[in-house]
Design an enzyme around this catalytic site. Structure first.
Site, short mmCIF file in Angstrom:
data_model
loop_
_atom_site.label_atom_id
_atom_site.label_comp_id
_atom_site.label_asym_id
_atom_site.label_seq_id
_atom_site.Cartn_x
_atom_site.Cartn_y
_atom_site.Cartn_z
N GLY A 95 0.79 -1.23 0.00
CA GLY A 95 0.00 0.00 0.00
C GLY A 95 0.82 1.27 0.00
O GLY A 95 0.28 2.36 -0.25
N ASP A 144 1.15 -11.48 6.90
CA ASP A 144 1.70 -10.66 5.82
C ASP A 144 3.04 -10.03 6.21
O ASP A 144 3.70 -9.41 5.37
CB ASP A 144 0.70 -9.56 5.41
CG ASP A 144 0.29 -8.68 6.58
OD1 ASP A 144 -0.36 -9.20 7.49
OD2 ASP A 144 0.62 -7.49 6.58
N ASP A 201 9.61 -5.34 8.19
CA ASP A 201 8.39 -4.60 8.55
C ASP A 201 8.17 -4.60 10.07
O ASP A 201 7.18 -5.10 10.59
CB ASP A 201 7.17 -5.21 7.85
CG ASP A 201 6.98 -4.65 6.45
OD1 ASP A 201 7.68 -3.69 6.09
OD2 ASP A 201 6.14 -5.18 5.71
#
Length: 517
Positions: free
Chosen positions: A121, A284, A294
């Protein structure tokens, strides 16, 4: 001229693109009002075969801030924007001077609930490049603008978020723990609105190197759309590029899953020994090569607090420090569902049974090394670790401070005289977070000292020098605790003083445990 930019002349590959546009959407980065290079990772330049002295700050900004098109690269396929129901219509107005990237598609379990509305995103795959060791690396972005998966958000990253990710990656790398690495961080001159911030915050864009950007959720998405053919295709891609040593074997599929279980168990064991709490271990955020990335609201624990949670929004403690091993196992179990379309599920269930034993062995090894030992019988290792954790819990001495103090006070005579072990106990009273009586301290410290001394006596006298070196090697001086991170940010936010940040990075590099990149 940007034609002389070393980044734009790298030999990029198109392995993931060749999988086809079922796996990504073609996107272009946003334009930004300003570009200030705040971090460049010269150590990673060596990995890419580049000489730091020949790479200017301007080269970084041009490639990973302004995203100038690579002359040697053909454009990524844009057919996905034409065929996908989530079309990215503005690609019809692409800037021919800008690099086109791939926003990867994936789903995931977030806090235990399946979310089919995920995907890159605020970033994309910039390109794939071979390292000097001939390893295929994924070069990606974060904060580079909107994509079809931005869900109404701005696709940007805050400068603070970028700084935190740089620090996490370098701190974990220092400890030899597999992690994505930040190549560059460019401040972009925008003011962002964030719900958890009182006012506008500064913006940045990051370039980073991953071993792979394929996630557990990449496979989960394909199961959601009932595409066993694409799962087969993606699995072959993963094995061919990241588990190539398995390719010759007819049972390579189940061997892939078995090795992923092993890698993931080793990764989370190293996190636990390092006192690291990832914060958001959704599927994810799980890599199919057993690499951390992340990190988001991560934290290194300040004291041994099993229930500690790094994310303020994790109100039920799903991703607490102590839950990380069980959550990683749960995520591996979820991965069985898409893989079961091409691999017998019973075989994967049999493999996953080994996770706990692999984790325990890896955690015990990491912990005894922090305590100075290289080898201990399993029973002794378990006893020493349990007594250590009890001591940390009762005294609430800083988790990292305990090991640093052990490193500083240790000397060979401990093997001969029990009374010399932690003769100076002031650290247990001056750094604790709660009041601990002398009797409680004695109750916790006495059995620890007794066992530690017994285990020292079992070591040859010549091993004491190696133990001192091991304590130094596995217990670095620089620890990235939250107060230190906040202080670094305050210096930047209030006076634009980057010196403490730069010094911390230098300290982390100086303390690096291994040459792993």
């Amino acid at each position: 001229m940007h034609d002389n930019n070393p980044f734009l002349k790298l030999s990029y590959e198109f392995a993931l693109e060749k999988l086809g546009d079922d796996f990504y959407d073609a996107v272009q980065p946003a334009d930004f009002p300003n570009y200030l290079l705040r971090f460049r990772n010269d150590n990673l330049l060596f990995l890419l075969g580049l000489v730091p002295e020949r790479v200017s700050d301007h080269h970084f900004i041009e490639a990973f801030g302004k995203f100038r098109k690579c002359p040697a690269n053909r454009p990524f396929s844009q057919s996905s924007s034409q065929s996908s129901s989530q079309s990215f219509s503005h690609l019809s107005q692409t800037n021919p001077n800008k690099q086109t990237g791939l926003a990867l598609r994936y789903h995931g379990y977030q806090f235990g609930q399946y979310n089919p509305y995920l995907g890159d995103g605020r970033g994309f795959l910039y390109g794939q490049v071979r390292s000097v060791t001939n390893t295929l690396m994924d070069l990606g972005t974060k904060g580079s603008g909107t994509t079809p998966y931005s869900q109404g958000r701005d696709g940007r990253m805050t400068l603070l978020g970028g700084i935190r990710e740089v620090l996490a990656a370098e701190a974990l790398h220092q400890l030899g723990i597999p992690t994505a690495r930040t190549l560059s961080l460019v401040e972009t001159g925008e003011q962002l609105e964030r719900a958890d911030e009182p006012g506008p915050v500064r913006s940045a864009v990051m370039a980073r190197l991953n071993q792979s950007l394929i996630r557990f959720g990449t496979f989960e998405r394909l199961e959601y759309f009932d595409r066993p053919d694409l799962i087969r295709k993606l699995l072959d891609y993963a094995i061919a590029h990241y588990y190539s040593h398995l390719w010759p074997f007819p049972d390579r599929d189940i061997q892939f899953y078995a090795e992923l279980v092993q890698r993931t168990a080793h990764l989370v064991a190293q996190w636990m020994a390092a006192g690291f709490c990832h914060g958001v271990l959704n599927t994810d955020n799980m890599s199919i090569v057993g690499e951390g990335f992340d990190y988001g609201p991560y934290a290194f624990i300040e004291t041994y607090s099993p229930c500690f949670t790094a994310a303020s929004f994790d109100r039920e403690g799903r991703y607490s420090y102590r839950n990380q091993p069980s959550v990683c196992r749960w995520n591996l179990e979820r991965l069985q569902h898409p893989l079961a379309l091409v691999i017998p599920k019973a075989d994967m269930e049999d493999v996953l049974v080994s996770f706990t034993a692999i984790y325990d062995q890896a955690y015990y090894q990491a912990m005894i090394q922090k305590l100075g030992f290289q080898h201990l019988p399993a029973q002794d290792a378990d006893a020493l670790i349990q007594l250590t954790l009890e001591l940390l819990l009762i005294t609430q001495i800083g988790y990292h401070q305990f090991f640093k103090t052990l490193k500083q006070q240790f000397f060979p005579q401990w093997r001969e005289d029990l009374t010399l072990i932690f003769a100076d106990v002031s650290v247990f009273s001056s750094l604790q977070r709660k009041s601990v009586s002398s009797s409680d301290l004695d109750r916790a410290l006495k059995p620890w000292k007794g066992l530690y001394h017994r285990l020292l006596r079992q070591q040859p006298a010549a091993e004491m020098a190696a133990m001192a070196q091991r304590l130094k090697q596995y217990n670095p001086e620089t620890t990235l605790l939250q107060p230190a991170v906040r202080a670094l940010w305050q210096a930047i936010e209030q006076t634009d003083n980057w010196q403490p940040f730069s010094q911390t990075i230098a300290n982390l590099e100086a303390n690096a445990l291994t040459s792993f990149i």
